[in-house]
Design a protein around this motif. Structure first.
Motif, mmCIF file in Angstrom:
data_model
loop_
_atom_site.group_PDB
_atom_site.id
_atom_site.type_symbol
_atom_site.label_atom_id
_atom_site.label_comp_id
_atom_site.label_asym_id
_atom_site.label_seq_id
_atom_site.Cartn_x
_atom_site.Cartn_y
_atom_site.Cartn_z
ATOM 1 N N ARG A 14 -6.109 -1.649 3.379
ATOM 2 C CA ARG A 14 -6.014 -0.987 4.686
ATOM 3 C C ARG A 14 -5.201 0.297 4.566
ATOM 4 O O ARG A 14 -5.512 1.302 5.196
ATOM 5 C CB ARG A 14 -5.393 -1.919 5.728
ATOM 6 C CG ARG A 14 -6.390 -2.973 6.173
ATOM 7 C CD ARG A 14 -6.045 -3.661 7.453
ATOM 8 N NE ARG A 14 -5.817 -2.748 8.567
ATOM 9 C CZ ARG A 14 -4.973 -3.004 9.558
ATOM 10 N NH1 ARG A 14 -4.260 -4.121 9.564
ATOM 11 N NH2 ARG A 14 -4.817 -2.148 10.539
ATOM 12 N N ALA A 15 -4.146 0.273 3.757
ATOM 13 C CA ALA A 15 -3.356 1.484 3.521
ATOM 14 C C ALA A 15 -4.210 2.530 2.811
ATOM 15 O O ALA A 15 -4.169 3.715 3.162
ATOM 16 C CB ALA A 15 -2.104 1.160 2.717
ATOM 17 N N ASP A 16 -4.984 2.102 1.832
ATOM 18 C CA ASP A 16 -5.856 3.040 1.119
ATOM 19 C C ASP A 16 -6.820 3.725 2.080
ATOM 20 O O ASP A 16 -7.091 4.918 1.963
ATOM 21 C CB ASP A 16 -6.635 2.325 0.015
ATOM 22 C CG ASP A 16 -5.768 1.968 -1.179
ATOM 23 O OD1 ASP A 16 -4.670 2.561 -1.340
ATOM 24 O OD2 ASP A 16 -6.178 1.074 -1.949
ATOM 25 N N ALA A 17 -7.320 2.976 3.068
ATOM 26 C CA ALA A 17 -8.273 3.541 4.025
ATOM 27 C C ALA A 17 -7.634 4.607 4.912
ATOM 28 O O ALA A 17 -8.322 5.509 5.391
ATOM 29 C CB ALA A 17 -8.866 2.428 4.887
ATOM 30 N N SER A 38 9.130 11.711 -1.713
ATOM 31 C CA SER A 38 8.449 10.503 -1.252
ATOM 32 C C SER A 38 7.604 9.955 -2.379
ATOM 33 O O SER A 38 7.263 10.669 -3.318
ATOM 34 C CB SER A 38 7.572 10.800 -0.028
ATOM 35 O OG SER A 38 6.565 11.749 -0.342
ATOM 36 N N GLY A 39 7.270 8.667 -2.262
ATOM 37 C CA GLY A 39 6.389 8.065 -3.253
ATOM 38 C C GLY A 39 6.238 6.574 -3.052
ATOM 39 O O GLY A 39 6.929 5.963 -2.242
ATOM 40 N N ARG A 40 5.308 6.010 -3.817
ATOM 41 C CA ARG A 40 5.033 4.573 -3.776
ATOM 42 C C ARG A 40 6.154 3.789 -4.428
ATOM 43 O O ARG A 40 6.769 4.246 -5.401
ATOM 44 C CB ARG A 40 3.753 4.252 -4.545
ATOM 45 C CG ARG A 40 2.514 4.755 -3.925
ATOM 46 C CD ARG A 40 1.325 4.395 -4.809
ATOM 47 N NE ARG A 40 0.092 4.840 -4.185
ATOM 48 C CZ ARG A 40 -1.077 4.791 -4.767
ATOM 49 N NH1 ARG A 40 -1.189 4.334 -6.009
ATOM 50 N NH2 ARG A 40 -2.144 5.218 -4.125
ATOM 51 N N LYS A 41 6.370 2.583 -3.930
ATOM 52 C CA LYS A 41 7.265 1.648 -4.608
ATOM 53 C C LYS A 41 6.499 0.973 -5.740
ATOM 54 O O LYS A 41 5.271 0.947 -5.742
ATOM 55 C CB LYS A 41 7.783 0.575 -3.631
ATOM 56 C CG LYS A 41 8.693 1.127 -2.567
ATOM 57 C CD LYS A 41 9.420 0.034 -1.799
ATOM 58 C CE LYS A 41 8.504 -0.842 -0.984
ATOM 59 N NZ LYS A 41 9.248 -1.790 -0.127
ATOM 60 N N ASN A 42 7.225 0.461 -6.706
ATOM 61 C CA ASN A 42 6.645 -0.281 -7.813
ATOM 62 C C ASN A 42 7.345 -1.630 -7.882
ATOM 63 O O ASN A 42 8.538 -1.647 -8.167
ATOM 64 C CB ASN A 42 6.815 0.488 -9.114
ATOM 65 C CG ASN A 42 6.129 -0.186 -10.284
ATOM 66 O OD1 ASN A 42 5.276 -1.037 -10.089
ATOM 67 N ND2 ASN A 42 6.507 0.182 -11.497
ATOM 68 N N PRO A 43 6.685 -2.742 -7.566
ATOM 69 C CA PRO A 43 5.263 -2.889 -7.316
ATOM 70 C C PRO A 43 4.846 -2.228 -6.003
ATOM 71 O O PRO A 43 5.666 -1.965 -5.121
ATOM 72 C CB PRO A 43 5.052 -4.397 -7.275
ATOM 73 C CG PRO A 43 6.369 -4.956 -6.879
ATOM 74 C CD PRO A 43 7.394 -4.014 -7.429
ATOM 75 N N ARG A 44 3.556 -1.994 -5.869
ATOM 76 C CA ARG A 44 3.014 -1.237 -4.735
ATOM 77 C C ARG A 44 2.949 -2.100 -3.469
ATOM 78 O O ARG A 44 1.907 -2.585 -3.063
ATOM 79 C CB ARG A 44 1.630 -0.705 -5.087
ATOM 80 C CG ARG A 44 1.118 0.237 -4.022
ATOM 81 C CD ARG A 44 -0.219 0.801 -4.355
ATOM 82 N NE ARG A 44 -0.674 1.607 -3.225
ATOM 83 C CZ ARG A 44 -1.922 1.914 -2.999
ATOM 84 N NH1 ARG A 44 -2.857 1.503 -3.827
ATOM 85 N NH2 ARG A 44 -2.242 2.632 -1.953
ATOM 86 N N ASP A 45 4.096 -2.230 -2.829
ATOM 87 C CA ASP A 45 4.143 -2.959 -1.560
ATOM 88 C C ASP A 45 4.660 -2.062 -0.435
ATOM 89 O O ASP A 45 5.057 -2.529 0.622
ATOM 90 C CB ASP A 45 4.995 -4.225 -1.675
ATOM 91 C CG ASP A 45 6.451 -3.931 -2.006
ATOM 92 O OD1 ASP A 45 6.826 -2.765 -2.183
ATOM 93 O OD2 ASP A 45 7.233 -4.913 -2.073
ATOM 94 N N GLY A 46 4.626 -0.752 -0.665
ATOM 95 C CA GLY A 46 5.089 0.214 0.330
ATOM 96 C C GLY A 46 5.517 1.501 -0.343
ATOM 97 O O GLY A 46 5.013 1.845 -1.411
ATOM 98 N N GLY A 47 6.459 2.194 0.291
ATOM 99 C CA GLY A 47 6.917 3.465 -0.253
ATOM 100 C C GLY A 47 8.321 3.790 0.197
ATOM 101 O O GLY A 47 8.939 3.057 0.975
ATOM 102 N N VAL A 48 8.829 4.920 -0.302
ATOM 103 C CA VAL A 48 10.173 5.389 0.011
ATOM 104 C C VAL A 48 10.098 6.879 0.302
ATOM 105 O O VAL A 48 9.366 7.613 -0.374
ATOM 106 C CB VAL A 48 11.148 5.121 -1.160
ATOM 107 C CG1 VAL A 48 12.516 5.712 -0.882
ATOM 108 C CG2 VAL A 48 11.245 3.630 -1.448
ATOM 109 N N ILE A 49 10.849 7.310 1.316
ATOM 110 C CA ILE A 49 10.925 8.723 1.683
ATOM 111 C C ILE A 49 12.392 9.096 1.805
ATOM 112 O O ILE A 49 13.183 8.356 2.394
ATOM 113 C CB ILE A 49 10.212 8.988 3.029
ATOM 114 C CG1 ILE A 49 8.741 8.580 2.958
ATOM 115 C CG2 ILE A 49 10.362 10.452 3.439
ATOM 116 C CD1 ILE A 49 8.058 8.505 4.314
#
Length: 99
Positions: A14-17, A38-49
């Motif tokens: 859904r995020a990809d969409a 900003s960027g994705r968290k690893n593992p990819r469960d969200g992000g950080v700004i």
């Protein structure tokens, strides 16, 4: 300064969409001088700004306007801090805590 941590509450598909709309929202905030990184968290469960230059109420409004947030795909955890020490490139964002 603020650290905005977003955590997906829906499948990553859904995020990809909505990624194009999310990136357009990010670009608006970079152009406004609010977002610094900003960027994705690893593992990819969200992000950080990383954000600066606005107050708490403004950053909450900005986060609420993220398509990921407004479409119910994530929650935001907003942490305010005083960046009292930085690399030289971020020297203009240094702050001292109130006495």
């Amino acid at each position: 300064m603020f650290v905005l941590e977003l955590t997906y509450t829906a499948p990553v598909e859904r995020a990809d969409a909505l990624m194009d709309a999310h990136v357009a929202w990010l670009d608006e905030q970079y152009a406004a001088g609010v977002f610094l990184a900003s960027g994705r968290k690893n593992p990819r469960d969200g992000g950080v700004i990383l954000a600066a230059g606005v107050d708490r109420a403004a950053i909450e409004r900005i986060a609420a306007a993220d398509p990921f947030s407004s479409e119910g795909l994530c929650t935001y955890r907003i942490t305010e801090f005083y960046a009292s020490k930085t690399v030289e490139g971020l020297a203009g964002y240094r702050e001292q805590p109130p006495a």
